[in-house]
Scaffold this active site. Sequence first.
Site, mmCIF file in Angstrom:
data_model
loop_
_atom_site.group_PDB
_atom_site.id
_atom_site.type_symbol
_atom_site.label_atom_id
_atom_site.label_comp_id
_atom_site.label_asym_id
_atom_site.label_seq_id
_atom_site.Cartn_x
_atom_site.Cartn_y
_atom_site.Cartn_z
ATOM 1 N N TRP A 127 77.234 -48.207 16.389
ATOM 2 C CA TRP A 127 76.261 -47.155 16.738
ATOM 3 C C TRP A 127 75.511 -46.690 15.496
ATOM 4 O O TRP A 127 74.480 -46.044 15.578
ATOM 5 C CB TRP A 127 76.974 -45.971 17.403
ATOM 6 C CG TRP A 127 77.807 -45.100 16.496
ATOM 7 C CD1 TRP A 127 78.748 -45.534 15.608
ATOM 8 C CD2 TRP A 127 77.783 -43.671 16.386
ATOM 9 N NE1 TRP A 127 79.318 -44.448 14.961
ATOM 10 C CE2 TRP A 127 78.754 -43.294 15.418
ATOM 11 C CE3 TRP A 127 77.055 -42.655 17.004
ATOM 12 C CZ2 TRP A 127 78.996 -41.967 15.058
ATOM 13 C CZ3 TRP A 127 77.306 -41.333 16.654
ATOM 14 C CH2 TRP A 127 78.260 -41.005 15.684
ATOM 15 N N GLU A 141 86.997 -40.384 15.456
ATOM 16 C CA GLU A 141 88.060 -41.354 15.750
ATOM 17 C C GLU A 141 89.466 -40.818 15.510
ATOM 18 O O GLU A 141 90.435 -41.558 15.635
ATOM 19 C CB GLU A 141 87.809 -42.639 14.966
ATOM 20 C CG GLU A 141 86.539 -43.327 15.426
ATOM 21 C CD GLU A 141 86.211 -44.599 14.665
ATOM 22 O OE1 GLU A 141 86.937 -44.937 13.718
ATOM 23 O OE2 GLU A 141 85.202 -45.235 15.018
ATOM 24 N N LYS A 185 87.723 -36.689 12.006
ATOM 25 C CA LYS A 185 87.333 -37.636 10.956
ATOM 26 C C LYS A 185 85.874 -37.393 10.569
ATOM 27 O O LYS A 185 85.457 -37.600 9.457
ATOM 28 C CB LYS A 185 87.511 -39.046 11.519
ATOM 29 C CG LYS A 185 87.243 -40.164 10.539
ATOM 30 C CD LYS A 185 87.423 -41.519 11.229
ATOM 31 C CE LYS A 185 87.123 -42.662 10.301
ATOM 32 N NZ LYS A 185 87.059 -43.957 11.000
ATOM 33 N N GLN A 186 85.065 -37.004 11.566
ATOM 34 C CA GLN A 186 83.619 -36.943 11.354
ATOM 35 C C GLN A 186 82.952 -35.998 12.352
ATOM 36 O O GLN A 186 83.581 -35.559 13.313
ATOM 37 C CB GLN A 186 83.037 -38.338 11.522
ATOM 38 C CG GLN A 186 83.248 -38.930 12.892
ATOM 39 C CD GLN A 186 83.197 -40.449 12.875
ATOM 40 O OE1 GLN A 186 84.221 -41.101 12.872
ATOM 41 N NE2 GLN A 186 81.999 -40.999 12.865
#
Length: 762
Positions: free
Chosen positions: A355, A482, A592-593
């Site tokens: 992505w 994730e 994580k993000q």
Amino acid sequence: MNKIIEKKMLDFSNEETSLSETLFHNANGYIGVRGTLEEGVPGDYDTMRGMYINGFYDIIPMKQAENLCNFVEEKETMLNVADTQTIEVYADGERFSHFSGKTLSGKRILNMEDGITERTVIWESETGKKLNIDIKRMTSFHELSLFTIEYAVTAENFSGELEFKSYHKPKVRNYCNPKDPRLAAESHDHLKTIISCIENSISFAVTETEKSRLKCATAVAHEVNKSNARICTTEGEDNIITCDIIVPVKKGETVVVTKYSVFTDSLREKDPLTAGRNKLKRILDNGLNYYYGKQKEYLSRFFERAMMEIDGDEALNKAVNFNMYELLQSSAKDSHGNIAAKGLSGEGYEGHYFWDTEMFMLPFFVLTDPDLARMLLRYRYETLDKARENALLLGHKKGALYPWRTITGVECSGYFPSGTAQYHINGDIAYAIINYYLVTGDLEFINEWGEEILLETARLWLDAGNYVKGRFVLNDVTGPDEYTCMVNNNYYTNMVARHNLLWAARFYHMIKETASGKKLIKKIGIKEAEIKEMEEACKNMYLPYDEETGIIPQDDSFFSKPVWDLKKTPRENFPLLLHYHPLHLYRYQVCKQADTVMAFFLFDDAANKDTMLKSFRYYETITTHDSSLSKCAFSIVAAKLSLKDEAFSYFGNSAKLDLNNMHKNTKDGIHTANMGGCYMAVVYGFAGLKIGESGISINPFLPGKWTGYRFNICYHENNLHIDVKKDSVSVTLLSGSGTGITVCGKEFTLKEKETIEVNTNA
Ligand code: BGC
């Protein structure tokens, strides 16, 4: 100077050598060559000596501990295709190397205006022979098949003999690191040499991959600036071809050897060997200077379109140019490839496309090179059939599900909870198509390709979701973060799905009466009733919201988990993915993000400002930014929320991520998505660019110690120059037929060559 990156060669450690291989790699979107030292490194060094072709892959078994129904059994992996970089240099028999004798000075340079990398070295051999070495490398943007090395050596203090042993090794292996899941775990012999020959000192080789049966042809030729050079080309074991060039030199004399390597492949050419032979002939006729000239011209056009300057922070200015240059190097120039997570700079993530392309890199091209953006989106159209097959494998009755990571369009992710389950990829691709349309107005693309993708991805949402108490829900998916997998109603996913459904239906109504619209309706058998279902699902999309805290939870169960104690986590345990079992991570609130925060960037109507602010503050405390895709998103959203200092600080971190090796893994390749994110942080973040159905607007501010910044973008075929100063912002229409634009809330109409200026203090 702001387009030159220089690094003194002081440290010859394994770590530093590998890092420079990435930072000084050459690529043009078709071929990528790591900046490996021509003469090689000590045998115990763990470096990647790689040359890659975008989209060129082999297939390897995907090991699954338990082979459950329809699990991925094979994956594609980008191949290291050949080694034509190796050149050994001898001064009267003494071999040049940074690891013997003395390196008196050494520098590596990336010149982004010329499109070359350079290594300049003064070296003294053990017996005191001094060589002045200058090596220039280029992967040509004009002739994508071409990689050149111009190797100049001056015998500083002796007369004698210089010898160049230049190699052409057709059969090479990929790099592997069984300890890092972001790299291939095992090395394998993928290539078989099927042809190798020498014709008039020019060497040719064709290799074939073991399973994908793709062919790669390499053709290598040399030129020497001395007529007394003795040249002998021979083939040895393993089809390794050596071109031996011996030149007698007088003290102070310079010998220049130019090595031309041409790469062709059977994805793009019916007969790669003949194509390579013809290309090489043309290249030798034109000569190196011709290609140097073309390279400069190409880049001057690029930096005009993608011009971005920052006043008052030279280091950031350089970093921003570096990031844009790397995006250009990484991006395919045809629809056989795309943009890998590491571009063509290394083997991290095995050359897969994620992505990352649509959500991080593509916006840069949409605004600076819409034709290239269109082509990158075409790649997704070319792989739509495979996405349809993937949907069936996943049990869907209709629609298309794009793979989480891939080269040709098939799913290559072995661990489905943080791979295939990231259904948001469908919405991301849809978002990118819609954004491309809003920026360019290219309805033809929508007619021909875009709407088919939008309808098929929208169908997938209908099939994947269901209604609960009148709300449309999407269960058991994974969002961008994730560290949280397989959840119900991931906010980000539901938001992009909603947008996907909305526009699939909207475009349907726009094109249904046109000839191409009718053709499409017939081709995919779409019914008005389905469009209604899309509209309904869109209207009733469930979006989690926590009344008690006024914060948007990442998904339905997020707030029922304990918060991970980041303060007590030892520094050496980051990134967490390398130190904790995934299941352990999933049971905590730890990201994580950017996930929910990323949605705030994409959608103005995501929530009201207060909710966004509260949520942003909350996610700040639980996000590790272990993914390089994170800080740029936080920067953009901080800017949107007028948190100027935070926006600047997140941006600074992301802009220099590779140049300063901040994630400590740049040796495996650049972080291309972050580079695109850093570009977006300037235009969408600081400049507050918005492009929607109602047109284009900007609302800029000056971050940190900057005294000004400016950039060019293209909107509906109008080339705009935006110049932000301390107290004002001006917009000039460089070329184009004219456009309306809203600047700091005021509406203007711009004609060609006209400039408008707005006082930002007013
Ligand atoms: C990130 C993904 C990204 C991938 C490739 C992972 O670390 O979590 O969002 O797509 O890297 O860059």
